[in-house]
Design an enzyme around this catalytic site. Structure first.
Site, PDB file in Angstrom:
ATOM      1  N   HIS A  77      36.765  35.118   6.856  1.00 20.66           N
ATOM      2  CA  HIS A  77      37.303  34.773   8.181  1.00 20.66           C
ATOM      3  C   HIS A  77      36.569  35.695   9.149  1.00 20.66           C
ATOM      4  O   HIS A  77      36.250  36.837   8.800  1.00 20.66           O
ATOM      5  CB  HIS A  77      38.782  35.113   8.329  1.00 20.66           C
ATOM      6  CG  HIS A  77      39.715  34.421   7.381  1.00 20.66           C
ATOM      7  ND1 HIS A  77      39.936  34.860   6.106  1.00 20.66           N
ATOM      8  CD2 HIS A  77      40.511  33.332   7.550  1.00 20.66           C
ATOM      9  CE1 HIS A  77      40.827  34.068   5.524  1.00 20.66           C
ATOM     10  NE2 HIS A  77      41.192  33.130   6.373  1.00 20.66           N
ATOM     11  N   ASP A  95      37.989  39.167   9.249  1.00 21.29           N
ATOM     12  CA  ASP A  95      37.899  40.018   8.046  1.00 21.29           C
ATOM     13  C   ASP A  95      36.677  40.908   8.151  1.00 21.29           C
ATOM     14  O   ASP A  95      36.716  42.085   7.798  1.00 21.29           O
ATOM     15  CB  ASP A  95      37.656  39.227   6.746  1.00 21.29           C
ATOM     16  CG  ASP A  95      38.610  38.094   6.524  1.00 21.29           C
ATOM     17  OD1 ASP A  95      39.756  38.206   6.959  1.00 21.29           O
ATOM     18  OD2 ASP A  95      38.191  37.104   5.890  1.00 21.29           O
TER      19      ASP A  95
HETATM   20  C1  XLS Z   1      46.060  31.107   2.716  1.00 21.09           C
HETATM   21  C2  XLS Z   1      44.795  30.392   2.570  1.00 21.09           C
HETATM   22  C3  XLS Z   1      43.612  31.053   3.249  1.00 21.09           C
HETATM   23  C4  XLS Z   1      42.484  30.097   3.397  1.00 21.09           C
HETATM   24  C5  XLS Z   1      41.449  30.521   4.372  1.00 21.09           C
HETATM   25  O1  XLS Z   1      47.033  30.863   2.046  1.00 21.09           O
HETATM   26  O2  XLS Z   1      44.555  30.188   1.221  1.00 21.09           O
HETATM   27  O3  XLS Z   1      43.243  32.193   2.542  1.00 21.09           O
HETATM   28  O4  XLS Z   1      41.855  29.864   2.171  1.00 21.09           O
HETATM   29  O5  XLS Z   1      41.962  30.654   5.645  1.00 21.09           O
END
Ligand code: XLS
Ligand code: NI
Ligand code: NI
Length: 437
Positions: free
Chosen positions: A101, A104
């Site tokens: 993301h 991140d």
């Molecule tokens: C959350 C999601 C997230 C997505 C990406 O539960 O799995 O991690 O994969 O935003």
């Protein structure tokens, strides 16, 4: 190379007999299965958020992770150092891809302009490392759920400026994903859903979500980003109801709003469980509709009711997953992203290795078993037998669309009664499956 993970060298394939737990028993990157290298079957990715930003905090207490490299007090300097750590990890693990993301990898600034700048600086470092290591970005995404401006959602917020800010954020995330050669871009709904229907205009919110995705698709075209878009289903958590509930719901949404040519599914095991489905169901449903794109590999715990995002170790599960993936022709340009976190109790850096090695091996083992099942064809033969009546003249005529209620009534009036059904033999199918494990 840096040496943040001291005492850990390159993880190698040593074969099923090896007792070295920092080695692969099944994942042999260049070994061919059904004529394709294992690395290309999987396109394994490490999730930046869980493995390099996860602290181990939970609703009952703060983080527990020991991460000796987290020493810089300046957020940007720390973000840059973390990129070095992440790439050392990818190289030592022998994992070809990563996913992130925007927030991140880079810290959020005081303004949108500042956040964009910080992201650019970190992207420079990511790009350098990608070039020198050959590692690639499987997909990028934007965090549209942590900041308070997204308290009511982003694309589905009742506050128009939250929507507008999210649009600007995704625009930037797409630019960075494009610049880093990302093979895809994921939409996960975050807080796109509701807690209460009395204060929610569901139609308006879902319309806005579609408009948002269309803008993303248009902008990708504008900048020449040809990566695959994915929609990641999740039924609840944090919202009581999320608009990306499961594959069937997502596919209906995409078709309703004319997005079906641009977006495929990114299926996550634990989210399937939360929706009351098996992962195999979600894969089969997406696959049969032509929407199987990529997977987020993890698993839940049947005794804990939330999205625990555990590393997958169950061979039964990975075999089911790989059987469906082989059936639908593979994942590329998608892949297998470990959207999974080490347990709060597994707080040492070496646990990141154990977790990923175990996950990669479980998938490689599952792939070998699934390929053996396909090669031998016993299960497929039983399945074909179960549907044998449909291969007769009547079945063929119905499947080709040349029968009607009237013609079928005539047929059955003449026959009088249908032939008795044969046994479903579920136990036999399950036993045959077990013979491969
Ligand atoms: C959350 C999601 C997230 C997505 C990406 O539960 O799995 O991690 O994969 O935003
Ligand atoms: Ni996910
Ligand atoms: Ni999840």
């Amino acid at each position: 190379m840096t040496d943040f993970f001291q005492g850990i060298g390159k993880i190698r394939y040593e074969g099923p007999q090896s007792t070295n737990m920092l080695a692969f028993r099944h994942y042999d990157a260049d070994a061919l299965v059904e004529g394709k290298a294992m690395r290309d079957h999987f396109r394994f990715a490490v999730s930046y958020w869980h493995s390099f930003r996860g602290t181990g905090s939970d609703p009952f207490g703060p983080g527990t992770m020991i991460r000796p490299w987290e020493t810089e007090s300046d957020p940007l300097r720390m973000a840059l150092k973390r990129v070095d750590v992440a790439f050392e990890f990818l190289e030592k693990l022998g994992c070809d891809f990563y996913c992130f993301h925007d927030r991140d990898v880079a810290p959020e600034g005081a303004t949108l302009a500042e956040s964009n700048h910080l992201l650019d600086v970190v992207a420079d470092r990511l790009e350098e490392h990608q070039k020198s290591s050959g590692k690639k970005l499987l997909w990028g995404t934007a965090n549209l759920f942590s900041h308070s401006r997204y308290v009511h959602g982003a694309a589905t917020s009742p506050n128009v400026e939250s929507f507008a800010f999210a649009a600007a954020q995704v625009k930037k995330a797409l630019e960075v994903t494009h610049r880093l050669g990302g093979a895809g871009y994921v939409f996960w709904g975050g807080r796109e859903g509701y807690q209460c229907l009395w204060n929610t205009d569901m139609k308006r919110e879902v319309d806005h979500l579609a408009a948002f995705m269309h803008m993303a698709v248009d902008y990708a075209k504008e900048i020449g980003f040809t990566g695959q878009f994915y929609f990641e289903p999740k039924p609840r958590e944090p919202m009581k109801h999320q608009y990306d509930f499961d594959s069937a719901t997502c596919i209906n949404f995409l078709r309703t709003y004319g997005l079906e040519k641009h977006v495929k599914m990114n299926i996550e095991t634990n989210h399937a469980t939360l929706a009351g489905h098996e992962m195999q169901h979600e894969l089969e449903y997406s696959g049969m509709q032509g929407f199987l794109g990529s997977i987020d590999a993890n698993t839940g715990d049947t005794l804990v009711g939330w999205d625990t995002d555990q590393f997958p170790t169950n061979i039964y599960l990975t075999t089911q997953i790989m059987y469906s993936i082989l059936k639908y022709g593979g994942l590329a340009p998608g892949g297998v992203n470990f959207d999974a976190k080490v347990r709060r109790e597994s707080f040492e850096p070496v646990d990141l290795f154990h977790a990923h090695i175990g996950g990669m091996d479980a998938f490689a083992h599952g792939l070998k078993i699934a390929a053996a099942m396909r090669a031998d064809g016993r299960l497929q033969k039983l399945l074909d037998e179960r549907y044998a009546s449909w291969s007769g003249p009547l079945g063929k005529r119905i499947e080709s669309g040349s029968e009607s209620f009237t013609s079928l009534e005539k047929e059955m009036l003449a026959r009088g009664e249908s032939t008795p059904c044969s046994s479903g033999r579920q136990e036999l199918f399950e036993n045959v499956f077990n013979t491969y494990l």
